[in-house]
Design a protein around this motif. Structure first.
Motif, short mmCIF file in Angstrom:
data_model
loop_
_atom_site.label_atom_id
_atom_site.label_comp_id
_atom_site.label_asym_id
_atom_site.label_seq_id
_atom_site.Cartn_x
_atom_site.Cartn_y
_atom_site.Cartn_z
N ILE A 40 65.15 -37.84 1.33
CA ILE A 40 64.66 -37.87 -0.04
C ILE A 40 65.80 -38.39 -0.91
O ILE A 40 66.93 -37.89 -0.84
N LEU A 80 60.74 -40.65 -0.82
CA LEU A 80 60.73 -39.91 0.44
C LEU A 80 60.60 -40.91 1.58
O LEU A 80 59.69 -41.74 1.58
N GLY A 103 60.22 -31.16 6.53
CA GLY A 103 60.12 -31.14 5.08
C GLY A 103 58.69 -31.16 4.60
O GLY A 103 57.83 -31.80 5.21
N TYR A 113 56.45 -31.61 0.92
CA TYR A 113 56.52 -32.03 -0.48
C TYR A 113 55.24 -31.60 -1.19
O TYR A 113 54.15 -32.06 -0.86
N TYR A 163 54.11 -33.86 4.35
CA TYR A 163 55.14 -33.21 5.18
C TYR A 163 55.51 -34.11 6.34
O TYR A 163 54.77 -35.01 6.75
N THR A 211 62.41 -31.56 -7.86
CA THR A 211 62.90 -32.89 -8.23
C THR A 211 63.07 -33.06 -9.73
O THR A 211 63.88 -33.88 -10.17
N TYR A 263 60.07 -29.60 -3.02
CA TYR A 263 60.25 -29.84 -1.60
C TYR A 263 60.69 -28.55 -0.92
O TYR A 263 61.49 -27.78 -1.48
#
Length: 515
Positions: A151, A129, A163, A165, A144, A196, A172
């Motif tokens: 990413i 990230l 975003g 995470y 965030y 992911t 995400y």
């Protein structure tokens, strides 16, 4: 004595509660530990309350807090507030799988909130990230960003303005200007949730996926970014070569070049300008095939008009140069001034030939035509109706609409018809032809019934009414006064009148709600 014992027990329980509470608070507010300080100094004038640590020749400054280690070039530790500000070549480790790099960080040991700034990169397993600024809540294991981020995993590069995470869930959530770059496709969305580990993406806003030979749009759906398959269930549309598929719910697989759709479906053939509507459909792009059922209707555009074909099941096969539509079971068609029913319809789009198989009947104007097999031909250039062919047991029937005395009838082995402006203008019956015709003068007074047998009959029509009759070869006919016309002769052998089945409008095209 009993009262004293009760008080003692109460005070003991309170003490245990306070000890437990204190232990919990101390555990939550564990102090930030310094493992290596390098050079140390204080500067109360500029940094009141801070202990300043700077790296030396032996290495960087190192701190630890509740399972996380951090290295930096310089750190400002505010011990009383249990917080730290660090800068210069920041590196943070949490466990064996999470790492973070940045230019500087600000960290509160009490709230376990961390803010990383400048060239931030967080690595979790094989997913990276990147952002200019990243907020990391170590308590909830959530990171965030709100100034744009990227990413990168083994397959995709994802970017967005906002975003979040969720580290433990490997999830995400992206908002605004979400974009995925993959060697085989791109994805753009307003809002997207991405896992992911599975490479699954859940689409929660206007989203477009563009692959090598497909384009998919929906406003709510799912996409497997690894296998390139997914579905949409809100305002969904997929472009497959020369077809566009819309429906309440659309599923597709890139590997098999397959798509299916459910409810309120519209499949547009952009080459032949034809449309299929149904409540279930399948499209096999690699073999140029469409299957449709559940109230399925095919719409083919003729000049300033359309031909509608319905059946329990519709199939479209063949390349754009040789596309064929087939309708199976309870097949029906309708266009302005003309309609028909049979078991099976075969329509060759590029040649504009419609074949009717299985007890076909066609209505044009006031005429009903039947036979064993029928072909309706259109002019491929003008797309106007051109001709009609009936093979075996050809029969033409129309009512005597003036006095309602009976039916005008003509029959033969075969029939050929010609259209002008999409209306039957001429009919020729061949071999073993017979005719019954109610004859009127110019004042519409009946003067007899023509009963004739010959080898060939030609009928001229206008607005569906017979205007002229020509008999050829071996003619044997009689004109009977109506009162002398035998009742048993009023219907030719094979006569059938199917007016109750006639399709007068599009509303009559589909009679079974299940199909």
């Amino acid at each position: 004595m009993l009262l004293a014992n009760k008080h003692f027990k109460y005070r003991w329980l309170v003490c245990l509660y306070l000890i437990g509470l204190s232990t919990n608070i101390l555990g939550q507010n564990q102090k930030i530990d310094i493992l290596y300080g390098g050079n140390f100094k204080k500067d109360e004038a500029q940094y009141p309350g801070a202990s300043i640590f700077t790296k030396d020749a032996n290495g960087q400054v190192q701190f630890r807090h509740q399972g996380a280690d951090m290295w930096c070039d310089q750190a400002f530790l505010y011990a009383d507030e249990n917080r730290i500000y660090a800068e210069g070549n920041i590196y943070l480790e949490q466990g064996d799988t999470l790492k973070l790099w940045s230019n500087s960080i600000s960290y509160n040991g009490n709230s376990r909130l961390l803010k990383s700034m400048g060239n931030v990169r967080m690595l979790k397993d094989t997913t990276s990230l990147q952002s200019d600024t990243l907020y990391f809540n170590r308590e909830d294991q959530m990171a965030y960003y709100n100034t744009g981020g990227k990413i990168i995993d083994s397959k995709n590069v994802l970017t967005s303005k906002f975003g979040t995470y969720f580290i433990d869930e490997k999830k995400y959530q992206f908002d605004q200007k979400v974009h995925i770059d993959n060697p085989e496709y791109t994805l753009d969305s307003d809002k997207l949730t991405y896992y992911t580990d599975t490479k699954y993406a859940y689409l929660n806003g206007p989203s477009t996926i563009v692959g090598e030979d497909y384009q998919f749009y929906c406003e709510k759906g799912f996409y497997n970014t690894e296998l390139q398959k997914g579905y949409g269930n809100k305002n969904t549309e997929i472009h497959y070569s020369d077809r566009i598929i819309n429906g309440d719910s659309v599923y597709f697989e890139n590997a098999t070049s397959f798509a299916s759709a459910t409810n309120n479906i519209r499949v547009l053939d952009t080459i032949n300008q034809s449309v299929i509507r149904s409540n279930y459909a399948e499209v096999w792009k690699a073999i140029d095939s469409v299957f449709a059922t559940k109230r399925a209707v095919a719409i083919n555009v003729l000049q300033n008009d359309s031909l509608y074909i319905h059946g329990d099941t519709l199939f479209v096969t063949g390349t754009k140069e040789n596309r064929i539509l087939k309708s199976y079971r309870n097949s029906r068609f309708f266009k302005t001034g003309m309609s028909g029913i049979c078991d099976t319809i075969k329509y060759i789009q590029t040649e504009d030939i419609t074949e009717l198989i299985g007890e076909p009947v066609v209505w044009n104007g006031e005429s009903q035509l039947t036979g064993d097999k029928m072909w309706i031909l259109s002019d491929p250039e003008t797309q106007k109706l051109d001709s009609l062919i009936v093979e075996s047991n050809a029969f033409v029937v129309s009512k005597d609409t003036i006095n309602n005395l009976g039916f005008n009838q003509a029959k033969g082995l075969d029939l050929g018809g010609k259209f002008i402006d999409n209306a039957l203008n001429q009919i020729k019956l061949h071999k073993n032809t017979e005719l019954i015709y109610y004859m009127y003068d110019e004042n519409q007074e009946l003067f007899g019934v023509n009963k004739t047998i010959c080898s060939e009959i030609e009928l001229q029509l206008e607005n569906g009414d017979i205007t002229d009759i020509i008999f050829r070869v071996n003619t044997d006919g009689t004109i009977y006064p109506i009162e002398q016309f035998p009742e048993e002769m009023k219907k030719l052998e094979g006569f059938i009148w199917r007016e109750e089945e006639r399709i007068y409008s599009l509303d009559d095209l589909i009679i079974d709600s299940a199909n």
